[in-house]
Design a protein around this motif. Structure first.
Motif, PDB file in Angstrom:
ATOM      1  N   PRO A  16      23.792  44.390  43.263  1.00 28.65           N
ATOM      2  CA  PRO A  16      24.436  43.151  43.665  1.00 28.65           C
ATOM      3  C   PRO A  16      25.244  43.318  44.943  1.00 28.65           C
ATOM      4  CG  PRO A  16      24.747  43.559  41.326  1.00 28.65           C
ATOM      5  CD  PRO A  16      24.139  44.793  41.909  1.00 28.65           C
ATOM      6  N   ILE A  17      25.204  42.287  45.774  1.00 31.74           N
ATOM      7  CA  ILE A  17      25.927  42.310  47.036  1.00 31.74           C
ATOM      8  C   ILE A  17      27.360  41.879  46.812  1.00 31.74           C
ATOM      9  CG2 ILE A  17      26.029  41.276  49.331  1.00 31.74           C
ATOM     10  CD1 ILE A  17      23.002  40.912  49.157  1.00 31.74           C
ATOM     11  N   VAL A  18      28.312  42.574  47.456  1.00 33.54           N
ATOM     12  CA  VAL A  18      29.725  42.218  47.368  1.00 33.54           C
ATOM     13  C   VAL A  18      29.932  40.846  48.001  1.00 33.54           C
ATOM     14  CG1 VAL A  18      32.038  42.834  48.139  1.00 33.54           C
ATOM     15  CG2 VAL A  18      30.454  44.614  47.415  1.00 33.54           C
ATOM     16  N   SER A  19      30.682  39.981  47.315  1.00 28.64           N
ATOM     17  CA  SER A  19      30.890  38.617  47.802  1.00 28.64           C
ATOM     18  C   SER A  19      32.365  38.270  47.818  1.00 28.64           C
ATOM     19  CB  SER A  19      30.137  37.625  46.899  1.00 28.64           C
ATOM     20  OG  SER A  19      28.768  37.946  46.814  1.00 28.64           O
ATOM     21  N   GLY A  20      32.695  37.122  48.435  1.00 33.69           N
ATOM     22  CA  GLY A  20      34.067  36.635  48.457  1.00 33.69           C
ATOM     23  C   GLY A  20      34.280  35.592  47.381  1.00 33.69           C
ATOM     24  N   TYR A  21      35.363  35.702  46.626  1.00 36.24           N
ATOM     25  CA  TYR A  21      35.652  34.784  45.531  1.00 36.24           C
ATOM     26  C   TYR A  21      37.093  34.300  45.657  1.00 36.24           C
ATOM     27  CZ  TYR A  21      31.460  36.973  43.609  1.00 36.24           C
ATOM     28  OH  TYR A  21      30.184  37.439  43.436  1.00 36.24           O
ATOM     29  N   ALA A  22      37.320  33.076  45.171  1.00 42.16           N
ATOM     30  CA  ALA A  22      38.626  32.453  45.331  1.00 42.16           C
ATOM     31  C   ALA A  22      39.585  32.824  44.196  1.00 42.16           C
ATOM     32  CB  ALA A  22      38.479  30.935  45.387  1.00 42.16           C
ATOM     33  N   ILE A  23      40.851  33.069  44.552  1.00 48.42           N
ATOM     34  CA  ILE A  23      41.916  33.300  43.573  1.00 48.42           C
ATOM     35  C   ILE A  23      42.284  31.955  42.947  1.00 48.42           C
ATOM     36  CG2 ILE A  23      44.341  33.959  43.315  1.00 48.42           C
ATOM     37  CD1 ILE A  23      42.580  36.359  43.709  1.00 48.42           C
ATOM     38  N   THR A  24      42.425  31.953  41.602  1.00 47.55           N
ATOM     39  CA  THR A  24      42.701  30.696  40.900  1.00 47.55           C
ATOM     40  C   THR A  24      44.152  30.566  40.443  1.00 47.55           C
ATOM     41  OG1 THR A  24      42.059  31.661  38.773  1.00 47.55           O
ATOM     42  CG2 THR A  24      40.325  30.586  40.061  1.00 47.55           C
ATOM     43  N   GLY A  25      44.904  31.675  40.452  1.00 47.84           N
ATOM     44  CA  GLY A  25      46.294  31.628  39.997  1.00 47.84           C
ATOM     45  C   GLY A  25      47.276  31.634  41.155  1.00 47.84           C
ATOM     46  N   ASP A  26      48.522  31.274  40.855  1.00 51.62           N
ATOM     47  CA  ASP A  26      49.570  31.295  41.881  1.00 51.62           C
ATOM     48  C   ASP A  26      50.165  32.701  41.973  1.00 51.62           C
ATOM     49  OD1 ASP A  26      49.499  28.471  42.470  1.00 51.62           O
ATOM     50  OD2 ASP A  26      50.422  28.165  40.498  1.00 51.62           O
ATOM     51  N   GLY A  84      32.783  32.777  38.330  1.00 49.20           N
ATOM     52  CA  GLY A  84      31.797  31.987  37.603  1.00 49.20           C
ATOM     53  C   GLY A  84      31.350  32.618  36.308  1.00 49.20           C
ATOM     54  N   THR A  85      31.942  33.766  35.952  1.00 49.53           N
ATOM     55  CA  THR A  85      31.576  34.431  34.713  1.00 49.53           C
ATOM     56  C   THR A  85      32.692  35.377  34.305  1.00 49.53           C
ATOM     57  OG1 THR A  85      29.983  35.973  33.685  1.00 49.53           O
ATOM     58  CG2 THR A  85      30.385  36.235  36.041  1.00 49.53           C
ATOM     59  N   THR A  86      32.729  35.735  33.008  1.00 45.93           N
ATOM     60  CA  THR A  86      33.693  36.747  32.549  1.00 45.93           C
ATOM     61  C   THR A  86      33.037  38.124  32.550  1.00 45.93           C
ATOM     62  OG1 THR A  86      33.058  36.311  30.253  1.00 45.93           O
ATOM     63  CG2 THR A  86      34.985  35.137  31.112  1.00 45.93           C
ATOM     64  N   GLY A  87      31.781  38.197  33.027  1.00 52.27           N
ATOM     65  CA  GLY A  87      31.062  39.459  33.083  1.00 52.27           C
ATOM     66  C   GLY A  87      31.049  40.029  34.494  1.00 52.27           C
ATOM     67  N   TYR A  88      30.279  41.076  34.670  1.00 54.45           N
ATOM     68  CA  TYR A  88      30.196  41.753  35.953  1.00 54.45           C
ATOM     69  C   TYR A  88      29.412  40.918  36.970  1.00 54.45           C
ATOM     70  CZ  TYR A  88      32.018  46.043  33.904  1.00 54.45           C
ATOM     71  OH  TYR A  88      32.818  46.959  33.294  1.00 54.45           O
ATOM     72  N   VAL A  89      29.915  40.905  38.205  1.00 52.81           N
ATOM     73  CA  VAL A  89      29.187  40.271  39.302  1.00 52.81           C
ATOM     74  C   VAL A  89      28.754  41.335  40.316  1.00 52.81           C
ATOM     75  CG1 VAL A  89      30.352  38.051  39.081  1.00 52.81           C
ATOM     76  CG2 VAL A  89      31.319  39.789  40.599  1.00 52.81           C
ATOM     77  N   THR A  90      29.182  42.565  40.104  1.00 59.15           N
ATOM     78  CA  THR A  90      28.754  43.693  40.924  1.00 59.15           C
ATOM     79  C   THR A  90      28.840  44.952  40.065  1.00 59.15           C
ATOM     80  OG1 THR A  90      29.088  44.820  43.045  1.00 59.15           O
ATOM     81  CG2 THR A  90      31.076  44.116  41.874  1.00 59.15           C
ATOM     82  N   SER A  91      28.706  46.113  40.655  1.00 64.29           N
ATOM     83  CA  SER A  91      28.655  47.352  39.880  1.00 64.29           C
ATOM     84  C   SER A  91      30.033  47.747  39.362  1.00 64.29           C
ATOM     85  CB  SER A  91      28.087  48.489  40.740  1.00 64.29           C
ATOM     86  OG  SER A  91      28.871  48.665  41.895  1.00 64.29           O
ATOM     87  N   LYS A  92      30.028  48.577  38.314  1.00 62.84           N
ATOM     88  CA  LYS A  92      31.277  49.128  37.793  1.00 62.84           C
ATOM     89  C   LYS A  92      31.877  50.073  38.813  1.00 62.84           C
ATOM     90  CE  LYS A  92      30.844  49.082  32.741  1.00 62.84           C
ATOM     91  NZ  LYS A  92      30.839  49.919  31.530  1.00 62.84           N
ATOM     92  N   CYS A  93      33.181  50.090  38.885  1.00 63.98           N
ATOM     93  CA  CYS A  93      33.838  51.041  39.778  1.00 63.98           C
ATOM     94  C   CYS A  93      33.428  52.449  39.372  1.00 63.98           C
ATOM     95  CB  CYS A  93      35.353  50.899  39.713  1.00 63.98           C
ATOM     96  SG  CYS A  93      35.957  49.293  40.292  1.00 63.98           S
ATOM     97  N   GLY A  94      32.986  53.197  40.337  1.00 62.27           N
ATOM     98  CA  GLY A  94      32.549  54.551  40.059  1.00 62.27           C
ATOM     99  C   GLY A  94      31.068  54.679  39.853  1.00 62.27           C
ATOM    100  N   ALA A  95      30.318  53.547  39.638  1.00 56.95           N
ATOM    101  CA  ALA A  95      28.888  53.650  39.414  1.00 56.95           C
ATOM    102  C   ALA A  95      28.229  54.231  40.655  1.00 56.95           C
ATOM    103  CB  ALA A  95      28.296  52.287  39.089  1.00 56.95           C
ATOM    104  N   GLY A  96      27.591  55.382  40.490  1.00 51.46           N
ATOM    105  CA  GLY A  96      26.967  56.037  41.631  1.00 51.46           C
ATOM    106  C   GLY A  96      27.929  56.983  42.307  1.00 51.46           C
ATOM    107  N   SER A  97      29.137  56.523  42.643  1.00 46.78           N
ATOM    108  CA  SER A  97      30.063  57.395  43.358  1.00 46.78           C
ATOM    109  C   SER A  97      30.852  58.285  42.417  1.00 46.78           C
ATOM    110  CB  SER A  97      31.039  56.551  44.175  1.00 46.78           C
ATOM    111  OG  SER A  97      31.907  55.825  43.331  1.00 46.78           O
TER     112      SER A  97
END
Length: 405
Positions: A16-26, A84-97
Motif C-alpha cells: 500500500p502507498i502512504v497517503s495523507g489523511y485528515a485529523i478528526t479531533g481537536d 475510512g477504516t479501523t484496520g490497516y491502510v498500510t504496512s505494520k511498523c517494522g514490516a520488512g525493516s
C-alpha cells in the motif's frame, strides 16, 4: 504418477502507498510510541492532513487500538485519523525493516535470550530497535520470546511493541537445515564425539555462545531430553543445553533418517530438491504443519521454480550462491522477496531463512491454518497475479508428502 508441469512466474509484491489523511479531533497528540503512556512529541489540529508511514497496535482509544506513525516520526491514535477504516491502510511498523519501539523503561538487552545472561546495554522507552531474529528464552509475563537486535544482544519481546506475542521474523539461526545458530544455555557445556555422555569430550562451549546444528540424533537422556545436536564442529552437544525452542527435532536426523533426505523429490531436480528440503525443514522447525509446507512450496514453485535467483537490480545478491538471474524490481531469492521490505539479503538468498521470513508473514494472516492454500499464498505475497499460486498446489502436495507431510 505424472505431475503437472511446474508453473513459474516472476511476481512482484505490492505494498500500500502512504497517503495523507485528515485529523478528526481537536489538538490531537502525536507521541513517541504507540500508546498514551508515551511522551508527546507534537500536536495536530483538526482537519490537518498527516502522512502515515506505518501502523502499530497500542493503547485502545474508544475501541480502536491502532496507532498511526506519521512522517513526523511520532504516533497518533488511529481513532482521531480519518482513514475510512479501523484496520490497516498500510504496512505494520517494522514490516520488512524489522524496527519496533521499546515499551518499557530502561529495558535490558542481554548477551542471550534470558534473564540469566549478562546485560550488554539498555534501551529507553519509545526507542526503536531493529530485530534481526528471535529466539525462545526466559518467560516474561507470559511471553517467552526474546528479540535479537541489530546491536547483537537480546531484549525480552514483552517490552517490544511488535503487535504480537509470536514471531515477526525468523528464528535466530533460522536455517533449520545446517547453518542455524542457537545459543548455549549452560555453563561450559561439553561437545562430545558421539550422542551421549560415554563419548569423549572434543571441545566445550560457553554460555551464550551460538552453535550451528547440522543434524540431530537420539542418545543419553539429559534431564528428560534424549536428543543430541551435532554442531558444525563435528561433535555432539546435549540438546537440553541448546536453546532451540523445543525438545523435538528442528532439522534432519544424523545419517539422513530425517524423512526423505535421499534422491530427488517428485518433479524436482537435485538443486530444487535440496532447496525444497531446506524449506520443509524450516516448516517443521516453525511448527506450521502441512498447511505451511504447502503454502511455502506452492509459493516457491510459482515465484522462482524453487531456484535461488539473484537480481541484476540488486548487485549485493550476487555475493551469495544463486541458480539464476532475474530482473523484476528488487525481488530476490526463492520467494522473490523484495529487498525494499526484506533488507537482509543474506536471508533472502538462503532457502530456509527466506522460508522463515515467509512463515513470519503467513502466521499473521487471520485463519491461515484453514484457508485455501492458493489464497494463503496470495495473502502473504500480495502479488499482482493472485491466481498464479493455486495451479501449483497439487505439485506442492506431492513434494511435501514425499518429505514427511
Amino acid at each position: 504418477m505424472k505431475y503437472s508441469p511446474l508453473i513459474a512466474l516472476s511476481l512482484a509484491a505490492t505494498v500500500p502507498i502512504v497517503s495523507g489523511y485528515a485529523i478528526t479531533g481537536d489538538t490531537v497528540n502525536c507521541r513517541s510510541g504507540p500508546g498514551t503512556s508515551y511522551s508527546v512529541v507534537k500536536t495536530y489540529n483538526k482537519g490537518q492532513d498527516v502522512s502515515i508511514t506505518c501502523q502499530a497496535p497500542g493503547t485502545d482509544v474508544n475501541g480502536d487500538n491502532l496507532w498511526d506513525k506519521t512522517s513526523a516520526g511520532c504516533y497518533v491514535a488511529d481513532y482521531y485519523v480519518s482513514t475510512g477504516t479501523t484496520g490497516y491502510v498500510t504496512s505494520k511498523c517494522g514490516a520488512g525493516s524489522g524496527t519496533y519501539p521499546i515499551t518499557g523503561d530502561s529495558v535490558n538487552c542481554r548477551s542471550g535470550p534470558g534473564t540469566s545472561y549478562s546485560v550488554v546495554k539498555t534501551y529507553n522507552k519509545g526507542q526503536d530497535v531493529s530485530i534481526t531474529c528471535q529466539a525462545p528464552g526466559t518467560d516474561i509475563n507470559g511471553d517467552n520470546l526474546w528479540d535479537k537486535t541489530s546491536d547483537g544482544c537480546y531484549v525480552a519481546d514483552y517490552y517490544v511493541s511488535t503487535g504480537t506475542t509470536g514471531y515477526v521474523t525468523s528464528k535466530c539461526g533460522g536455517s533449520g537445515g545446517g547453518s542455524g545458530g542457537y545459543p548455549i544455555t549452560g555453563d561450559t557445556v561439553n561437545c562430545r564425539s558421539g550422542p551421549g555422555t560415554s563419548y569423549s569430550v572434543v571441545k566445550t562451549y560457553n554460555k551464550g555462545q551460538d552453535v550451528s546444528i547440522t543434524c540431530q540424533a537420539p542418545g543419553t537422556d539429559v534431564n528428560g531430553d534424549n536428543l543430541w545436536d551435532k554442531t558444525s564442529d563435528g561433535c555432539y552437544v546435549a540438546d537440553y543445553y541448546v536453546s532451540t525452542g523445543t525438545t523435538g527435532y528442528i532439522t534432519s536426523k544424523c545419517g539422513g533418517s530425517g524423512g526423505g533426505s535421499g534422491g530427488n523429490l517428485p518433479g524436482l531436480d537435485a538443486t530444487q530438491s535440496s532447496h525444497a528440503r531446506a524449506i520443509i525443514a524450516e516448516a517443521k522447525r516453525e511448527n506450521v504443519g502441512r498447511q505451511g509446507c504447502l503454502a511455502a512450496i506452492a509459493t516457491a514453485i510459482t515465484e522462482s521454480n524453487i531456484h535461488i535467483d539473484a537480481n541484476s537490480n540488486v548487485p549485493a545478491s550476487f555475493d551469495y550462491p544463486y541458480d539464476g538471474v532475474g530482473h523484476d524490481h528488487d525481488s530476490v531469492g526463492i520467494f522473490q522477496q523484495r529487498v525494499e521490505y526484506y533488507p537482509d539479503i543474506a536471508a533472502d538468498m538462503d532457502p530456509a531463512q527466506s522460508a522463515g521470513q515467509f512463515f513470519a508473514g503467513m502466521v499473521k494472516v487471520s485463519g491461515w491454518q484453514t484457508m485455501d492454500v492458493g489464497e494463503l499464498c496470495q495473502a502473504v505475497q500480495r502479488s499482482a497475479f493472485p491466481g498464479a499460486y493455486e495451479p501449483n498446489v497439487p505439485a506442492a502436495q506431492a513434494i511435501c508428502a514425499a518429505d514427511g507431510y
